[in-house]
Design an enzyme around this catalytic site. Sequence first.
Site, mmCIF file in Angstrom:
data_model
loop_
_atom_site.group_PDB
_atom_site.id
_atom_site.type_symbol
_atom_site.label_atom_id
_atom_site.label_comp_id
_atom_site.label_asym_id
_atom_site.label_seq_id
_atom_site.Cartn_x
_atom_site.Cartn_y
_atom_site.Cartn_z
ATOM 1 N N GLU A 45 0.855 -1.185 0.000
ATOM 2 C CA GLU A 45 0.000 0.000 0.000
ATOM 3 C C GLU A 45 0.898 1.244 0.000
ATOM 4 O O GLU A 45 1.865 1.279 0.755
ATOM 5 C CB GLU A 45 -0.913 0.038 1.233
ATOM 6 C CG GLU A 45 -1.935 1.147 1.128
ATOM 7 C CD GLU A 45 -2.932 1.196 2.305
ATOM 8 O OE1 GLU A 45 -2.770 0.433 3.272
ATOM 9 O OE2 GLU A 45 -3.839 2.014 2.213
ATOM 10 N N GLY A 57 2.738 2.441 10.917
ATOM 11 C CA GLY A 57 2.491 1.639 12.109
ATOM 12 C C GLY A 57 2.354 0.160 11.774
ATOM 13 O O GLY A 57 3.052 -0.679 12.325
ATOM 14 N N ALA A 58 1.444 -0.140 10.847
ATOM 15 C CA ALA A 58 1.204 -1.536 10.496
ATOM 16 C C ALA A 58 0.381 -1.609 9.226
ATOM 17 O O ALA A 58 -0.136 -0.588 8.759
ATOM 18 C CB ALA A 58 0.466 -2.250 11.624
ATOM 19 N N GLU A 91 -2.510 -4.011 6.863
ATOM 20 C CA GLU A 91 -3.568 -5.018 6.973
ATOM 21 C C GLU A 91 -3.577 -6.064 5.855
ATOM 22 O O GLU A 91 -4.638 -6.612 5.543
ATOM 23 C CB GLU A 91 -4.917 -4.294 6.995
ATOM 24 C CG GLU A 91 -5.347 -3.628 5.656
ATOM 25 C CD GLU A 91 -4.978 -2.149 5.521
ATOM 26 O OE1 GLU A 91 -4.040 -1.699 6.226
ATOM 27 O OE2 GLU A 91 -5.606 -1.457 4.710
ATOM 28 N N ASN A 92 -2.435 -6.397 5.238
ATOM 29 C CA ASN A 92 -2.398 -7.393 4.167
ATOM 30 C C ASN A 92 -3.265 -8.611 4.523
ATOM 31 O O ASN A 92 -3.206 -9.108 5.640
ATOM 32 C CB ASN A 92 -0.967 -7.861 3.962
ATOM 33 C CG ASN A 92 0.008 -6.715 3.931
ATOM 34 O OD1 ASN A 92 -0.091 -5.844 3.079
ATOM 35 N ND2 ASN A 92 0.913 -6.686 4.899
ATOM 36 N N GLU A 108 -5.831 -3.165 12.451
ATOM 37 C CA GLU A 108 -5.451 -3.972 11.280
ATOM 38 C C GLU A 108 -6.375 -5.168 11.144
ATOM 39 O O GLU A 108 -6.779 -5.537 10.045
ATOM 40 C CB GLU A 108 -3.990 -4.435 11.384
ATOM 41 C CG GLU A 108 -2.974 -3.318 11.598
ATOM 42 C CD GLU A 108 -3.112 -2.134 10.661
ATOM 43 O OE1 GLU A 108 -3.568 -2.319 9.515
ATOM 44 O OE2 GLU A 108 -2.774 -1.003 11.073
ATOM 45 N N HIS A 143 -9.661 -4.194 9.624
ATOM 46 C CA HIS A 143 -9.575 -3.954 8.178
ATOM 47 C C HIS A 143 -9.986 -5.192 7.367
ATOM 48 O O HIS A 143 -10.316 -5.065 6.186
ATOM 49 C CB HIS A 143 -8.141 -3.586 7.791
ATOM 50 C CG HIS A 143 -7.850 -2.112 7.755
ATOM 51 N ND1 HIS A 143 -8.692 -1.196 7.166
ATOM 52 C CD2 HIS A 143 -6.772 -1.397 8.189
ATOM 53 C CE1 HIS A 143 -8.136 0.023 7.259
ATOM 54 N NE2 HIS A 143 -6.992 -0.074 7.878
ATOM 55 N N GLU A 172 -10.162 3.847 5.995
ATOM 56 C CA GLU A 172 -9.398 4.298 7.163
ATOM 57 C C GLU A 172 -10.263 5.005 8.208
ATOM 58 O O GLU A 172 -10.136 4.747 9.399
ATOM 59 C CB GLU A 172 -8.220 5.168 6.731
ATOM 60 C CG GLU A 172 -7.173 4.426 5.897
ATOM 61 C CD GLU A 172 -6.607 3.173 6.563
ATOM 62 O OE1 GLU A 172 -6.816 2.970 7.767
ATOM 63 O OE2 GLU A 172 -5.951 2.378 5.850
#
Length: 849
Positions: free
Chosen positions: A122, A254-255, A257-258, A291, A294, A313
């Site tokens: 992303e 931060g992280a 969400e794959n 995450e 998501h 988001e």
Amino acid sequence: MRDAAPNTIYLSDYSPFGFLVDSVHLTFDLAPHATRVTSRIAFRPNPQATDRTFFLHGEELKLIRASIDGAEITPDVTDKGLTASVPDAPFVWEAEVEIDPGNNTALEGLYMSNGMYCTQCEAEGFRKITFYPDRPDVMSTFTVRINGDLPVLLSNGNPTGKGEGWAEWTDPWPKPAYLFALVAGELLAHSDSFTTLSGRHVDLNLWVRPGDEGKCAFGMEALKRSMKWDEDVYGREYDLDVFNIVAVDDFNMGAMENKGLNIFNSSAVLASPETSTDANFERIEAIIAHEYFHNWTGNRITCRDWFQLCLKEGLTVFRDAQFTSDMRSAPVKRIHDVIDLRARQFPEDNGPLSHPVRPESFQEINNFYTATVYEKGAEVIGMLKTLVGDDAYSKALDLYFERHDGQACTIEDWLKVFEDTTGRDLAQFKRWYSQSGTPRVKVEEDWADGTFTLTLSQSTPPTPGQPEKLPQVIPVAVGLLGPNGDEVRGTEVLELTEARQNFTFEGLATRPVASILRGFSAPVILDHDRPNAERAFLLAHDTDPFNRWEAGRTLAQDTLLRMITQDAAPDAEYLDGLLAVLRDADLDPAYRALMLGLPTQSELAAALHEQGETPDPMAIWRAVETLRQATAQHMQDLLPRLHSEALVDSPYSPDAEQAGKRALGSAALALTTRLDGGAMAAEVYAKADNMTLQLSALSCLLRAGKGQSELAAFYDQWHDDRLVLDKWFGLQASLAAPDDAPRIARTLSEHPDFNWKNPNRFRALIGGLAMNHAGFHHAGGASYALLADWLIRLDPVNPQTTARMCTAFQTWKRYDADRQDLIRTQLSRIAETPNLSRDTTEMISRILG
Ligand code: PHE
Ligand code: ZN
């Protein structure tokens, strides 16, 4: 507004891709400097599209070969991608490319971190992995084979094959390429499992580098709580057999969400009592939840294009805030969020970087992962929920999931489910998505013959590209208090839809005190000129915990502004009111700790600017110091009791109750330090057996200009722990006295442990300096120059992190002409740097205005 910038992309130019993708097969042959990626992609013409140009994105790829339906072709390749002529019927595209993850310092695409391969796709990183229509509205199933001599080989979906040196993963859920992920390395798993509502057994793994196994338990528990909560509250179940989380040290955000393989900045997942503060634990719990959530709001339902980023988001931030409110204290969470909104979103929305929650144009999408898209985006959803009510909100969400599962959607789709469930016309509400800037709501009161009238007027100042604003729908939650503090009218939501509107409350025996914008029901700036006695009354009596806190905040801000501009003494009403609240042992310690907070120096600068004054950073700093000193003296007798109330005698737990006590203890320690010169803080530091206490004691000492031996001891104790060392850098830069800050920051930037290519380390030091308001705005401009030096140095290495850090300059037009000149010089110096990245070029040119 169409500007001249050639690279600008517009929402209004959206058109669907000419082809659909039925399946993607990828094979990775991993090698640090020559990874081969072979793709086999089944395309078919898109009946919805008119333009059949076959363009595949691709950047920094070495094309080895390409074929269509087995016949080799030679496509036209540029530095942005390739075009080829293709059949007007389904066909199979195959390509082999070579990439260099070992030299990928931008941390976008496939890169390496401490010998581990990992990806970040992303928003537009997949095009650095292979040629592909890298846009979120192109969704497909993926099968991935990884060949590599490493023990752990991971990708999205479920594991479907494994052998010596290889693994295969199949993701049955169609997804856009930005959700693709791959990880390979020597990792250890902290494993657990979860059984979903309908009985699906899910293996959960948290993968970390050897040595970090002891920092996984909390993240895993937070994941299980999140999975359960999304079932309970939104009826959303997990949809694969495994859920993997990987911790990586080098990460821009931060992280991520794959699908089925979340990748986390190690700072956003690794935690232990010895190395993490209570605030770290709370943030980790929220990011894990974010995450995970998501998976439905982002992955199962994704965005049609990047202008719709807030669709996933804003909603997911809103959901994670609900989760935190349920797990911890709802009022405390709300206050934290408003503090954060004012610290990060308001400056953005009221300066040169202001943009709508749904932007209409951009040059580099990475520059739009902003507080406006995320946090204001979440506020907009909160307002929608307030306006339609909880039941209608639930029904609308059910319809959203049912109607749009598997689709790439827009804000129009989102609002339509609310219109269809409630019958409400949301055309005016939609302006929250298109108008930038923070609305000002002015409050006037009138009292006559038992009728109380509130006149509310709204206006939004001009923002870049938007000189004129239309009235928005602003939900203003109001309650009325009688003279003895009883609530004579419970909370009611007034809908302000016009520029100016009256609201009347009839049949009242005496003139009430109005509590307005309860729970911070809209992200606006309230302009309510009222006597401090009323604010003190609300501080003592308001039944709405947010507004009770807000009353104290307003009093604090008011006294600080008068101390700065009129050399006034600290206000007695504020100090007395605060003392009374702090004395009330029935109030949650966490809440009382928040009461002791002050507006940030940057917020005070904004408030002065708003009043037409030029903020002087040193005068602001001195006023805050004076008020803290006066507060300490005023509370002197109470402090021992606060310390004893804050004592925790059970073993450390990061739960809200213990954390709240420690927060109160820390706030009291900060005041005590002003009276005892640091004796108690030194004692707390020496005895501390957890990072929360250790860091709070060290902060107190540093703020008092002491703590040099503790600082050295801290380094000796923790120099091998990279996340704790970040704290060591950050604390010194952010807490240095104004005159020392530029020198301390420069010296630290020469420290051998300043691994500036690591985004966490860079942010700790350089971001820490930017957070030190008076130190950053040091009169000679030394901090400005230091920041610019580092931005110029980092830009060719990591444009994304560089561009984000440019925001430190976004408020420059508030300050005096000398400081503006100094900053303009630095901004121009950055702008003139040869080969400046697109990311940084866009940010600097917007900031320059
Ligand atoms: N989508 C991520 C999130 O909010 C943030 C992110 C954006 C991470 C871009 C990496 C790159 O959860
Ligand atoms: Zn997110």
